[in-house]
Design an enzyme around this catalytic site. Sequence first.
Site, PDB file in Angstrom:
ATOM      1  N   HIS A 181       0.854  -1.185   0.000  1.00  0.00           N
ATOM      2  CA  HIS A 181       0.000   0.000   0.000  1.00  0.00           C
ATOM      3  C   HIS A 181       0.887   1.231   0.000  1.00  0.00           C
ATOM      4  O   HIS A 181       1.953   1.238   0.588  1.00  0.00           O
ATOM      5  CB  HIS A 181      -0.903   0.009   1.236  1.00  0.00           C
ATOM      6  CG  HIS A 181      -2.112   0.869   1.066  1.00  0.00           C
ATOM      7  ND1 HIS A 181      -3.259   0.440   0.442  1.00  0.00           N
ATOM      8  CD2 HIS A 181      -2.343   2.158   1.415  1.00  0.00           C
ATOM      9  CE1 HIS A 181      -4.147   1.404   0.428  1.00  0.00           C
ATOM     10  NE2 HIS A 181      -3.611   2.477   1.018  1.00  0.00           N
TER      11      HIS A 181
ATOM     12  N   ASP B  16     -14.037   2.963   6.497  1.00  0.00           N
ATOM     13  CA  ASP B  16     -12.961   3.657   5.779  1.00  0.00           C
ATOM     14  C   ASP B  16     -13.488   4.268   4.493  1.00  0.00           C
ATOM     15  O   ASP B  16     -13.095   5.373   4.119  1.00  0.00           O
ATOM     16  CB  ASP B  16     -11.780   2.716   5.481  1.00  0.00           C
ATOM     17  CG  ASP B  16     -10.654   3.475   4.774  1.00  0.00           C
ATOM     18  OD1 ASP B  16     -10.209   4.501   5.327  1.00  0.00           O
ATOM     19  OD2 ASP B  16     -10.255   3.086   3.667  1.00  0.00           O
TER      20      ASP B  16
ATOM     21  N   ARG C 124     -12.643  12.754   4.321  1.00  0.00           N
ATOM     22  CA  ARG C 124     -11.315  13.382   4.489  1.00  0.00           C
ATOM     23  C   ARG C 124     -10.866  14.014   3.178  1.00  0.00           C
ATOM     24  O   ARG C 124     -10.229  15.063   3.166  1.00  0.00           O
ATOM     25  CB  ARG C 124     -10.290  12.323   4.922  1.00  0.00           C
ATOM     26  CG  ARG C 124     -10.450  11.897   6.371  1.00  0.00           C
ATOM     27  CD  ARG C 124      -9.628  10.665   6.656  1.00  0.00           C
ATOM     28  NE  ARG C 124      -8.215  10.878   6.477  1.00  0.00           N
ATOM     29  CZ  ARG C 124      -7.360   9.952   6.002  1.00  0.00           C
ATOM     30  NH1 ARG C 124      -7.782   8.760   5.687  1.00  0.00           N
ATOM     31  NH2 ARG C 124      -6.084  10.250   5.868  1.00  0.00           N
TER      32      ARG C 124
ATOM     33  N   SER D 240      -6.699   4.365   8.313  1.00  0.00           N
ATOM     34  CA  SER D 240      -7.245   4.085   6.993  1.00  0.00           C
ATOM     35  C   SER D 240      -6.491   2.941   6.315  1.00  0.00           C
ATOM     36  O   SER D 240      -7.093   1.979   5.815  1.00  0.00           O
ATOM     37  CB  SER D 240      -7.153   5.372   6.161  1.00  0.00           C
ATOM     38  OG  SER D 240      -7.401   5.115   4.818  1.00  0.00           O
TER      39      SER D 240
ATOM     40  N   LYS E  14      -7.749  -1.483   6.251  1.00  0.00           N
ATOM     41  CA  LYS E  14      -7.982  -2.166   4.964  1.00  0.00           C
ATOM     42  C   LYS E  14      -7.069  -3.376   4.822  1.00  0.00           C
ATOM     43  O   LYS E  14      -7.469  -4.425   4.350  1.00  0.00           O
ATOM     44  CB  LYS E  14      -7.685  -1.218   3.788  1.00  0.00           C
ATOM     45  CG  LYS E  14      -8.734  -0.173   3.540  1.00  0.00           C
ATOM     46  CD  LYS E  14      -8.546   0.488   2.180  1.00  0.00           C
ATOM     47  CE  LYS E  14      -7.425   1.503   2.109  1.00  0.00           C
ATOM     48  NZ  LYS E  14      -7.706   2.798   2.707  1.00  0.00           N
TER      49      LYS E  14
HETATM   50  N1  URA Z   1      -4.031   5.809   1.504  1.00  0.00           N
HETATM   51  C1  URA Z   1      -5.068   5.358   2.236  1.00  0.00           C
HETATM   52  O1  URA Z   1      -5.624   4.283   1.973  1.00  0.00           O
HETATM   53  N2  URA Z   1      -5.475   6.108   3.273  1.00  0.00           N
HETATM   54  C2  URA Z   1      -4.882   7.271   3.619  1.00  0.00           C
HETATM   55  O2  URA Z   1      -5.291   7.874   4.567  1.00  0.00           O
HETATM   56  C3  URA Z   1      -3.794   7.733   2.841  1.00  0.00           C
HETATM   57  C4  URA Z   1      -3.383   6.968   1.772  1.00  0.00           C
END
Ligand code: URA
Length: 434
Positions: A82, A162, A169, A184, A188
């Site tokens: 990620h 999320d 956000r 966040s 996930k």
């Molecule tokens: N990527 C995400 O999934 N969440 C964030 O808050 C920032 C980048």
Amino acid sequence: MLPYTLIEKKQSGQALNKDEIHFLVDGYVKKTIPEYQMAAFLMAVYFKGMEAEEINAYIDVILNSGKRVSFNDSTTYYADKHSTGGVGDKISLILAPLAMASGKVKVPMISGRGLGHSGGTLDKLESIPGFSTQMSLKDFQKQTDRLGCALIGQTKDLCPADKMLYALRDVTATVRSIPLICGSILSKKIAEGIKGLVLDVKTGNGAFISKYEETKHLAEQLKYFGEAYGLSVRPVISDMNQPLGDKIGNWLEVEESLDVLKGGGPAAVRELSLVLTGQMLAMADPKRAEGDIRKELEKLLDSGAAYDAFLRVSKEQGADIRYLEKTELYDRSKYIIEVKSASEGTISYIDTYQLGLDAIVLGAGRRSLNDTIDPKAGLVVHKHLGDKVEKGEPLITLHSDDKKAVELLSKEIGDRFHVSEDNFTMKGDLYEIL
Ligand code: URA
């Protein structure tokens, strides 16, 4: 409990307890707490931060807002990567099929949409005609096991909190917050049922957390909280002082990813894809020499095996792969305008954050919660840091159907590039493995 009092509590810098955080986030998901109060709470967190216990509770409530995937096969290494978000960051589109093609790991990937000035993997995938990023949890698991990879977004089953917080956000300027980013990303990733997580933690003027020391803190926090949930986490800090590669914008980035998947594309994109996928395979098999892993991955790109894997996943998820095989079939923007350099010298600074916002103005991202995006829109960067430029040489090309946006930006976008008369050399490496 009253949302008003909890917002005030956070606003004054006090820590909320687990029940209070659950009350707010659950209430927001169940719509008993309105968007404006959640936005105020997020803004209070943005300014006052969160303590470790609060971050844990925040991850926990997002994670438990939906179900969790759990894979039964203990002999397989399920892993994912990620990014904390950047401009032109299309690595997931390359890494997932590349890792899948290696056969050494399986990648159940849950991604997000564009956030703030940065693009999102989901929007990029959905720019491919027919590509569906929604599927049931069962199908997500089955596809991961059968093909070695599945690419989806947060759903009503997986981290719905999320999905909602992320969108809020995005439009309330509350992305640049270490606790909110931790909640966040980690929720996930924990929900995916993976063992190993490679994190691309961006630093520089196009990252959410731009200062190196703060980026390092974010990387450490992500590792700490991820490991507390039993994940193996490997953060890689990578440079975001310029767009990654040449193309910014959803379909444009798909095109560039296809180039890399076929063994070509910009060197920086290929390199970071190799580094991050390499770290993933190294986590899966720590005894293996990193040089061997790299050679294998290079071969998978150069032979077209990674590209084939991407076609297979795309087809499985409903995509019309004729557009991937023949990208010229895809519609082009009405206005494609080249902007030229007003002076000669060396590119010494690129305002990457502003270029991310410019791409949104052209239609590549959302300005409000329900905005739609134009998948064709975006930018093609012709000059990178340290490149020499002549007066009148192209710096960047705008792609958009929005005439007004193109007219406006073509006058100012050249200013995002600083051209200096002195020689300029890039400082440091492109990445650092923590
Ligand atoms: N990527 C995400 O999934 N969440 C964030 O808050 C920032 C980048």
